[in-house]
Design an enzyme around this catalytic site. Sequence first.
Site, short mmCIF file in Angstrom:
data_model
loop_
_atom_site.label_atom_id
_atom_site.label_comp_id
_atom_site.label_asym_id
_atom_site.label_seq_id
_atom_site.Cartn_x
_atom_site.Cartn_y
_atom_site.Cartn_z
N LYS A 255 70.82 -94.44 -17.30
CA LYS A 255 69.78 -93.00 -17.14
C LYS A 255 69.12 -94.25 -16.03
O LYS A 255 68.36 -94.75 -16.86
CB LYS A 255 69.04 -93.05 -18.52
CG LYS A 255 67.53 -92.50 -18.13
CD LYS A 255 67.15 -92.85 -20.01
CE LYS A 255 65.71 -91.93 -19.96
NZ LYS A 255 64.57 -92.32 -21.52
N LYS A 267 53.35 -88.97 -23.65
CA LYS A 267 53.86 -90.37 -24.73
C LYS A 267 52.06 -91.10 -24.83
O LYS A 267 51.31 -90.20 -24.61
CB LYS A 267 54.12 -91.21 -24.40
CG LYS A 267 55.51 -90.69 -24.00
CD LYS A 267 56.43 -92.15 -23.07
CE LYS A 267 57.60 -91.78 -23.10
NZ LYS A 267 59.09 -92.19 -24.44
N ASP A 337 59.54 -84.83 -24.02
CA ASP A 337 59.96 -86.06 -23.80
C ASP A 337 61.41 -86.91 -24.55
O ASP A 337 61.59 -87.73 -24.12
CB ASP A 337 59.25 -87.04 -24.33
CG ASP A 337 58.51 -88.72 -24.66
OD1 ASP A 337 58.99 -89.05 -23.47
OD2 ASP A 337 58.81 -88.86 -25.78
N ARG A 341 68.26 -87.29 -21.83
CA ARG A 341 69.89 -86.67 -22.51
C ARG A 341 70.33 -85.56 -21.82
O ARG A 341 70.61 -85.29 -21.39
CB ARG A 341 69.81 -86.29 -23.86
CG ARG A 341 68.28 -85.47 -24.14
CD ARG A 341 68.41 -85.53 -25.48
NE ARG A 341 67.58 -85.80 -25.93
CZ ARG A 341 66.47 -87.08 -27.16
NH1 ARG A 341 67.56 -85.65 -27.88
NH2 ARG A 341 66.66 -87.40 -27.24
#
Length: 489
Positions: A255, A267, A337, A341
């Site tokens: 990633k 965030k 966020d 994945r």
Amino acid sequence: MTVRTENTSPEKKKTQALCVFVAEKSEDPFGLPKMHQKIDHTVKQVCKETKGKIGSISVIHTHQMVPAQRIVISGIGPRHKVTHESVRVSAGRLAKRMSELGIDEFCIVIPDSFPLKLGIAAGAAVEGVNLSLYSFDKYKSDKKTKQPSLTILTDQSKTSGAVSKSNSISDGVLYARGIANLPPNECNPAHLAGLAKSLASKNKLRCTVLSKAELRQSGFGGISAVGQGSKNEPKLIIMEYNGKKNEKPTVIVGKAVTFDTGGISIKPADKMDEMKFDKCGGCTVFGIMKAASDMKLPVNLVGIVPSVENMPSGESYRPGDIIKMYGGKTAEILNTDAEGRLILFDALSYGIKAYKPKEVIDFATLTGACIVALGTNVAGMVSNNDRLAKKLEESSQRTGEQVWRLPINDDYMDMIKSDYAEIRNTGPGRVAGAITAAAFLASAVGNTPWAHFDIAGTAWVQTGTKDKPYNPKGATGFGVRLILDYLSQ
């Protein structure tokens, strides 16, 4: 730095610092012969006082009584507990002390009497020294450009190969650190792609980079969705190393979110600067590919790095969106966020379809939940294959990069089922967050042997990180040494 081996006897070696290890409760450092009555007496007294405790370092000035200007004694703990890691740590502390003293060159003695095999001990010492002397000073005017050279005094016939190998592995780790520490205003997906092309041209790798348009056209819905909110366009970086004919490759996916604001699900401001490290999984892949090529490993490797910048804008993907990922599976977005994945799903699916690998391994700074579960010194590992997981655990023990296997079963897979799509990108609430993230990835790999490493806690030095001399502040390059050890078995 320059590292070499010599068969020279320690009492004859002219050097600024002759470094030796001593075990706990011993007065005789490994491989240090009698040299001069006064020096020998002082050595025994120092060993009595420090008791060989790991981390203790004493410097004895010889005043020209012997060829070496200094005898440096480093405690290495109980003899029966000497490991790769204790050598790595002790050698790292020695290197930092030599640097503090302004020494240009020094020696470490690894004799036949050492508690580990000579090749293992010499390799660990080289790693400890190389990694400890690293500093990221690209943006400082006062650069520490000069590093001391190291000579290992040992049996060259038993150690030269191990030292060369450890040099290549260390270079891979340092390369990964150097990219991971770059700030987000310099290192965006396009810059990362440029680094991959440069690495490929220098290391006989094949490199392919897919653009934003190509990603959309080819159905990479996860990468396209996460990257659409930034003016810095997403890239999919693919590097191939062929070291063995007629063998299925190992695919390694990393990633690389070059900066992660969280997107629309933004965030908190506190420590958001550390989100430049959200590309560390991809940097690990870069380091592995570089070192594998340098070492000429007899394996086939494919490194795949999905790279995006996750930004909030009028073009960003949103909570509530449903996207179609590579291979056709649909995913409901509950939190922007939870972006890692999504891009990993695309990359894993593509790697398996395009290369039909014997196994696939991924690295990702994926979840804060993994830090809550395991802290900042142990990476979470999830795998669908016991043999692969066991081999990787054994490598982690040798490299000192700690991992802990977490479970995955149908119950966790059920937790990511969506009411409106096939899966959703978060589980129910905060429960089992690290595992539900891995479950999302598991839905991409099917029955292909797979291991996932959540390195959110271990990818850089942060609050709670154990002090190790070979992990200075910043990115650690976690996983490079582990995978190279695994591939070398």
